[in-house]
Scaffold this motif. Structure first.
Motif, PDB file in Angstrom:
ATOM      1  N   ASN A 112      36.023 -22.574 -22.174  1.00 17.37           N
ATOM      2  CA  ASN A 112      35.321 -23.520 -23.052  1.00 17.37           C
ATOM      3  C   ASN A 112      36.075 -23.733 -24.363  1.00 17.37           C
ATOM      4  O   ASN A 112      36.214 -24.860 -24.836  1.00 17.37           O
ATOM      5  CB  ASN A 112      33.895 -23.046 -23.325  1.00 17.37           C
ATOM      6  CG  ASN A 112      33.016 -23.141 -22.100  1.00 17.37           C
ATOM      7  OD1 ASN A 112      33.228 -23.979 -21.230  1.00 17.37           O
ATOM      8  ND2 ASN A 112      32.021 -22.283 -22.021  1.00 17.37           N
ATOM      9  N   LEU A 113      36.554 -22.651 -24.936  1.00 21.27           N
ATOM     10  CA  LEU A 113      37.271 -22.723 -26.205  1.00 21.27           C
ATOM     11  C   LEU A 113      38.602 -23.460 -26.042  1.00 21.27           C
ATOM     12  O   LEU A 113      38.945 -24.338 -26.855  1.00 21.27           O
ATOM     13  CB  LEU A 113      37.488 -21.308 -26.728  1.00 21.27           C
ATOM     14  CG  LEU A 113      37.942 -21.114 -28.142  1.00 21.27           C
ATOM     15  CD1 LEU A 113      37.073 -21.881 -29.123  1.00 21.27           C
ATOM     16  CD2 LEU A 113      37.915 -19.628 -28.471  1.00 21.27           C
ATOM     17  N   CYS A 114      39.345 -23.145 -24.996  1.00 16.36           N
ATOM     18  CA  CYS A 114      40.618 -23.834 -24.752  1.00 16.36           C
ATOM     19  C   CYS A 114      40.397 -25.319 -24.500  1.00 16.36           C
ATOM     20  O   CYS A 114      41.206 -26.148 -24.926  1.00 16.36           O
ATOM     21  CB  CYS A 114      41.351 -23.194 -23.576  1.00 16.36           C
ATOM     22  SG  CYS A 114      42.070 -21.581 -23.942  1.00 16.36           S
ATOM     23  N   ALA A 115      39.303 -25.671 -23.823  1.00 16.12           N
ATOM     24  CA  ALA A 115      38.997 -27.086 -23.585  1.00 16.12           C
ATOM     25  C   ALA A 115      38.747 -27.801 -24.908  1.00 16.12           C
ATOM     26  O   ALA A 115      39.270 -28.902 -25.143  1.00 16.12           O
ATOM     27  CB  ALA A 115      37.792 -27.219 -22.657  1.00 16.12           C
ATOM     28  N   GLN A 116      37.978 -27.183 -25.793  1.00 17.36           N
ATOM     29  CA  GLN A 116      37.705 -27.797 -27.099  1.00 17.36           C
ATOM     30  C   GLN A 116      38.982 -27.924 -27.925  1.00 17.36           C
ATOM     31  O   GLN A 116      39.228 -28.962 -28.556  1.00 17.36           O
ATOM     32  CB  GLN A 116      36.680 -26.961 -27.869  1.00 17.36           C
ATOM     33  CG  GLN A 116      35.290 -26.991 -27.288  1.00 17.36           C
ATOM     34  CD  GLN A 116      34.380 -26.044 -28.063  1.00 17.36           C
ATOM     35  OE1 GLN A 116      34.117 -26.270 -29.235  1.00 17.36           O
ATOM     36  NE2 GLN A 116      33.908 -24.998 -27.402  1.00 17.36           N
ATOM     37  N   ASP A 134      34.197 -19.593 -33.199  1.00 16.40           N
ATOM     38  CA  ASP A 134      34.217 -20.461 -34.387  1.00 16.40           C
ATOM     39  C   ASP A 134      35.495 -20.260 -35.203  1.00 16.40           C
ATOM     40  O   ASP A 134      36.088 -21.231 -35.694  1.00 16.40           O
ATOM     41  CB  ASP A 134      32.998 -20.214 -35.268  1.00 16.40           C
ATOM     42  CG  ASP A 134      31.722 -20.788 -34.675  1.00 16.40           C
ATOM     43  OD1 ASP A 134      31.808 -21.679 -33.792  1.00 16.40           O
ATOM     44  OD2 ASP A 134      30.631 -20.352 -35.081  1.00 16.40           O
ATOM     45  N   ARG A 135      35.921 -19.024 -35.353  1.00 19.75           N
ATOM     46  CA  ARG A 135      37.157 -18.754 -36.099  1.00 19.75           C
ATOM     47  C   ARG A 135      38.370 -19.323 -35.367  1.00 19.75           C
ATOM     48  O   ARG A 135      39.303 -19.826 -35.985  1.00 19.75           O
ATOM     49  CB  ARG A 135      37.332 -17.265 -36.342  1.00 19.75           C
ATOM     50  CG  ARG A 135      36.370 -16.726 -37.400  1.00 19.75           C
ATOM     51  CD  ARG A 135      36.566 -15.269 -37.652  1.00 19.75           C
ATOM     52  NE  ARG A 135      37.751 -15.104 -38.510  1.00 19.75           N
ATOM     53  CZ  ARG A 135      38.189 -13.945 -38.933  1.00 19.75           C
ATOM     54  NH1 ARG A 135      37.545 -12.826 -38.609  1.00 19.75           N
ATOM     55  NH2 ARG A 135      39.249 -13.863 -39.686  1.00 19.75           N
ATOM     56  N   SER A 136      38.350 -19.245 -34.034  1.00 20.73           N
ATOM     57  CA  SER A 136      39.456 -19.819 -33.258  1.00 20.73           C
ATOM     58  C   SER A 136      39.531 -21.330 -33.459  1.00 20.73           C
ATOM     59  O   SER A 136      40.624 -21.896 -33.566  1.00 20.73           O
ATOM     60  CB  SER A 136      39.293 -19.498 -31.771  1.00 20.73           C
ATOM     61  OG  SER A 136      39.588 -18.156 -31.508  1.00 20.73           O
ATOM     62  N   LEU A 137      38.380 -21.994 -33.504  1.00 23.40           N
ATOM     63  CA  LEU A 137      38.377 -23.436 -33.745  1.00 23.40           C
ATOM     64  C   LEU A 137      38.914 -23.759 -35.137  1.00 23.40           C
ATOM     65  O   LEU A 137      39.658 -24.734 -35.314  1.00 23.40           O
ATOM     66  CB  LEU A 137      36.972 -24.008 -33.553  1.00 23.40           C
ATOM     67  CG  LEU A 137      36.447 -23.995 -32.111  1.00 23.40           C
ATOM     68  CD1 LEU A 137      34.983 -24.411 -32.068  1.00 23.40           C
ATOM     69  CD2 LEU A 137      37.292 -24.875 -31.207  1.00 23.40           C
ATOM     70  N   LEU A 138      38.555 -22.923 -36.125  1.00 28.84           N
ATOM     71  CA  LEU A 138      39.095 -23.119 -37.479  1.00 28.84           C
ATOM     72  C   LEU A 138      40.611 -22.909 -37.499  1.00 28.84           C
ATOM     73  O   LEU A 138      41.339 -23.642 -38.182  1.00 28.84           O
ATOM     74  CB  LEU A 138      38.416 -22.171 -38.471  1.00 28.84           C
ATOM     75  CG  LEU A 138      36.960 -22.493 -38.808  1.00 28.84           C
ATOM     76  CD1 LEU A 138      36.346 -21.377 -39.656  1.00 28.84           C
ATOM     77  CD2 LEU A 138      36.858 -23.833 -39.528  1.00 28.84           C
ATOM     78  N   THR A 139      41.092 -21.935 -36.733  1.00 27.45           N
ATOM     79  CA  THR A 139      42.535 -21.711 -36.630  1.00 27.45           C
ATOM     80  C   THR A 139      43.203 -22.929 -36.002  1.00 27.45           C
ATOM     81  O   THR A 139      44.256 -23.376 -36.462  1.00 27.45           O
ATOM     82  CB  THR A 139      42.831 -20.446 -35.804  1.00 27.45           C
ATOM     83  OG1 THR A 139      42.256 -19.314 -36.459  1.00 27.45           O
ATOM     84  CG2 THR A 139      44.330 -20.225 -35.627  1.00 27.45           C
ATOM     85  N   GLY A 140      42.577 -23.471 -34.962  1.00 28.91           N
ATOM     86  CA  GLY A 140      43.108 -24.683 -34.348  1.00 28.91           C
ATOM     87  C   GLY A 140      43.197 -25.823 -35.343  1.00 28.91           C
ATOM     88  O   GLY A 140      44.206 -26.544 -35.404  1.00 28.91           O
ATOM     89  N   ASP A 141      42.164 -25.987 -36.166  1.00 33.08           N
ATOM     90  CA  ASP A 141      42.179 -27.026 -37.194  1.00 33.08           C
ATOM     91  C   ASP A 141      43.291 -26.785 -38.215  1.00 33.08           C
ATOM     92  O   ASP A 141      43.936 -27.728 -38.680  1.00 33.08           O
ATOM     93  CB  ASP A 141      40.825 -27.108 -37.897  1.00 33.08           C
ATOM     94  CG  ASP A 141      39.720 -27.643 -36.988  1.00 33.08           C
ATOM     95  OD1 ASP A 141      40.037 -28.276 -35.950  1.00 33.08           O
ATOM     96  OD2 ASP A 141      38.536 -27.422 -37.322  1.00 33.08           O
TER      97      ASP A 141
END
Length: 191
Positions: free
Chosen positions: A68-72, A19-26
């Protein structure tokens, strides 16, 4: 000012979560770079991270979580018009499991595995309501993606209900699938 901005993102640093990685991506998307590179954190010999890993105070992301995370993240970056230049470290004589890398989600074809995941997710969503047998045809390059690294996806297609037959068709353009008689592109859906 005439220059392009490229950012690098590391997944799985200490105390990171998906979840934190996705927030970093955002947060990276908000900066509006032209390009990004995504690197999973690897435990390398003779580093502080190796000490934490050995003591049990650090656990790297596993390969499946990373894929999965890299795909998202790749989907998010591309939807924002940001080019993903690279996913994962390039394997060298020392950058590989059993050499300088002692743990972490290192794979010599990580980018390929991420692309396979993205296509698989798209196709399974696209065909979810189909009840008759399904034939999917693709160009040589995309055919390899559908079959999977070391033919890993053949069992998935064989066990799918209804059955899915994967075929090579050089007449189908790259990045387009022929699903039964319909031409489909992952980003534009139906053509």
């Amino acid at each position: 000012h005439g220059f392009k901005l490229g950012l690098q993102m590391m997944l799985g640093l200490p105390e990171d979560t998906p979840d934190r990685s996705l927030l970093t991506g955002d947060a990276l998307i908000a900066i509006e770079p032209d390009m990004v590179r995504i690197y999973p954190t690897l435990v390398v010999k003779e580093t502080g991270l190796e000490e934490r890993y050995t003591k049990g105070t650090y656990t790297p992301f596993d390969l499946e979580t990373t894929i999965n995370l890299c795909a998202q993240l790749t989907e998010r970056f591309e939807q924002a018009g940001i080019t993903v230049l690279r996913i994962g470290l390039q394997t060298t004589e020392q950058i590989q499991i059993g050499k300088d890398v002692i743990a972490g989600p290192h794979h010599p074809a990580l980018g390929q595995l991420v692309d396979e995941k993205r296509w698989m997710t798209f196709i399974l969503t696209f065909i979810k309501d189909m009840t008759a047998p399904i034939t999917i045809e693709a160009s040589s390059k995309l055919y390899q993606t559908l079959v999977g690294h070391k033919k890993a996806h053949l069992d998935i297609w064989a066990s799918h209900k209804p059955p899915v037959q994967i075929g090579l068709n050089k007449e189908v353009p790259d990045n387009v699938l022929k699903i039964n008689e319909e031409y489909v592109h992952r980003f534009e859906h139906r053509i």
